[in-house]
Design a protein around this motif. Structure first.
Motif: not given
Lengths: 473, 473
Positions: A177-190, B415, B417, B419-420, B424, B436, B462
């Motif tokens: 669903t996502r990579q490994r940062p603690r914070k992201t706003s990239a794409g739907y929050n699957l 690893e 993102t 966009s923090g 997008i 992704l 997106i």
């Protein structure tokens, strides 16, 4: 369905599939469940890798055979029942820690990892996963039910600790669903969509978990109150003060009586007041931090008359004080007469309504002549009611069912939720419909259909199958 | 498309639809955006209620006309561009606080409410929404981009503060994702699916927000470091200590120089060291709590040589110290030569990689001869790079584009993102794909199709439209 199991066996090997009746029974029935289906799976598959799960999913998808994911089996709403039979996928052999990044404060695990083990292994780095469901629970199930426990007041629920998941979809596709940062706003929050989906959208095979720093200092206090209402009100004042406790738990006088009489030796000898009590856990990086929190909480509580503050003076006393809370469920089970059952369920409401719903729910239980006890994660507006009854006594069973329904109806009237931390499973499908209404459930079903058009993933949980569904029934 | 606008006008009234060219231009282009489409909407609709939005959606759905939701227009990745024309739905007239529940610590608002206004109105109850994006931002946009800001280190991002949303779907159906308890595990987490979906799944018309308690005590310190690497490393030590700061921000020597020369009067007279600096905000319910946090952080920082700790001694000094951070973006704009542009973008990486990526990205910018400055929310592994350039100079434009791409590629290798906290939009679609992979994006598109089969909701954001999409283009 047996054909599917045999095909899986051919690919995964003989020791990866069990047809043993007891094994199947253990994977389809639970004493702890509010509900169990009569139907059972035809086999239990034990994958060792994401790839094994892919193979199982591809076969089940092709043959339209239900897949029921299984972790520790500690859920309570029939979440791992097999109402449409099918194949149980038990992930407990997938119990590796795949990578641990102390500097990033995260860890990547397989779903079969037990959270207590995990926390032990991370102790020396002073990191932990701050949830505490059943000590037997595995991470996959914790994610799938969006569990929480006593730490949620400070640390939130499971959804707040999952950075990404790797999921095998119904047709065998694998997504991360996502990579490994603690914070992201990239794409739907699957990630958040799969957390709490109870395996109905796919089988989670890898999880990246955020970790919290183990506090340097902790302390525990127990405060007794004349009424459950005054205890819950004090809890509200503490919440509104902004003082960040590690945990705030409520036990009613019934629970206190039970731990006094049936707790472990060190708990019994504390000789508790049998009156509603708040269990407070403090934590901080420094002694001064804790002392200032304690002072603040004391001032707030002392606005009430007739309260009593018992403080742990040593680490041993701290453990003993908290043990009473820890043993609550266990002591109830120990006094359960042979053949009796415990219906344990929870709701959550906006914080200001908590005192009221707890008080009324207790009165209802008493009125119905049912043994009722309440333990609450009051910091979150969430509480558990446990009702003990003889399931062979139709009048008692009906009374218990009625009491539970009344509690749920009341929670909904207060804009609450029908499940604070146990998810929906089979047990609360109608309640969920009552909570959210048809259109919202319809959207959930549309999303489900989008990723699992044949409805093979854990069918019959959260909501009913659409009419004319293709699932092999 | 004009037909749709006229139909909407007939239902909502003349003053609810604007065909004014300037109005349309203001709703389709932004100087702050990394990208803008050349195409524009045909009209701007100003709904006053959920019902107005339903009417607009029904008409656009019927006629297959794109809907582009619009809040404050402060997003930076072309999130509100109109690449397929259509109709802009500007929600700023829906700016009411619908109900405020101080005891439950939540508030129900319409999407056009500005967060600064909201926080002012809740001040006397000592509650606030702990995000701080652009001061002009409205709640709807904050939710749709999953914004954050300097408070995220302590309080998390927007997704952590949304209890439920009411959404108008593409076909005009209205759903409410959840009720109002702070904790629930009932059904799919639709709330989190709509948070950060940039209006591609529906238009949010009501939001229930959790609130935090305003801390009694705050304090600010600025620490200077010899290198950006040592500053970022100190930040890592603080994070790992478990000391809960209110905020931790990093400004590089370029930014410090700019505020020294071009900041407001009270900021300039502080005469800052022009060297990488950490801005630390402390907060607690008590003076002792703050003092113990400060002591702890000082000990961690003093492990480095050549650091300098400047402390606010008064509330005025506190405001002046923090003002330097607040003015960072504004001062950069003020020195921008006429005709020059600023490309401001962000990434986030696992915390341990932050020092490295910041250092290398700065060197890259310098090497390319592009004016580069870095401001970082280092508590989250998230930082912003701002590059200033002359868009009419092809070599400079290419260099900037290359520098941004290198930063993104590097973040992904770590690893991280792409966009923090800016989502997008149109600007980072390819980056998201790089982050992704195709299968995960395909699942997002399947979900999108499930709730918006005609792809009319904010199309082209997106991810790209599916080939042969029915959207009116």
């Amino acid at each position: 369905m047996l054909v599917a199991a045999r095909e899986i066996e051919a690919l995964l090997g003989e020791d990866s599939v069990s047809y043993d009746e007891d094994d199947i029974e253990n994977h389809g029935f639970s004493d702890w469940s509010s509900v169990n289906s009569t139907s059972r799976a035809v086999a239990v598959v034990y994958p060792r890798s994401t790839d094994d799960v892919v193979k199982a999913a591809e076969i089940c998808h092709k043959l339209r055979v239900p897949i029921v994911p299984y972790g520790a089996g500690s859920s309570v709403e029939g979440n791992f029942s097999s109402p449409y039979s099918g194949i149980v996928v038990d992930v407990t052999r997938m119990d590796n820690i795949l990578s641990f990044h102390p500097q990033d404060m995260d860890v990547v695990v397989q779903p079969g990892v037990n959270w207590v083990d995990l926390n032990k292994k991370m102790e020396k780095e002073k990191l932990f996963l701050p949830l505490d469901p059943s000590p037997t629970a595995t991470v996959g199930g914790m994610v799938s039910t969006n569990c929480s426990g006593t730490n949620a007041f400070r640390y939130g629920t499971m959804k707040d600790w999952v950075t990404n998941v790797t999921v095998v979809l119904a047709d065998g596709r694998v997504i991360k669903t996502r990579q490994r940062p603690r914070k992201t706003s990239a794409g739907y929050n699957l990630t958040s969509l799969f957390v709490g989906a109870e395996g109905t959208l796919g089988i989670i095979t890898e999880i990246t978990l955020k970790l919290a720093v183990v506090p340097n200092e902790t302390s525990v206090a127990v405060v007794t109150f004349p009424t459950i209402f005054s205890a819950a009100s004090a809890a509200s004042r503490i919440i509104r003060s902004g003082i960040q406790l590690a945990a705030m738990e409520l036990m009613d006088e019934v629970q206190m009586r039970i731990v006094n009489r049936h707790g472990s030796e060190q708990v019994r000898k504390m000789n508790w007041d049998e009156t509603p009590s708040l269990f407070l856990k403090f934590s901080s990086h420094s002694k001064e931090g804790i002392q200032s929190d304690i002072r603040g909480v004391k001032e707030l509580i002392e606005q009430d008359d007739n309260t009593k503050f018992v403080f742990a003076k040593t680490k041993d006393e701290e453990a003993n004080l908290w043990a009473a809370r820890k043993e609550a469920l266990w002591t109830m089970t120990s006094i359960k007469p042979e053949g009796h059952a415990i219906w344990s369920t929870d709701v959550a409401v906006p914080i200001s309504r908590l005192a009221e719903i707890i008080e009324v729910s207790k009165k209802d239980g008493d009125k119905l002549g049912v043994f009722t006890s309440i333990v609450g994660h009051v910091g979150d507006g969430n509480f558990h009611e446990a009702l003990m009854y003889d399931p062979k006594d139709p009048a008692q069973s009906a009374a218990v069912k009625h009491a539970v329904q009344m509690m749920i109806t009341r929670a909904l009237e207060m804009e609450g939720t029908v499940s604070g931390e146990h998810a929906i499973g089979m047990g609360k499908k109608q309640c969920l419909m009552d909570e959210l209404g048809l259109s919202t459930i319809e959207v959930m079903k549309q999303l489900k259909t989008a990723v699992d058009p044949r409805w093979i993933m854990n069918p019959g949980k959260i909501f009913d199958l659409p009419k004319g569904s293709a699932v092999h029934a």
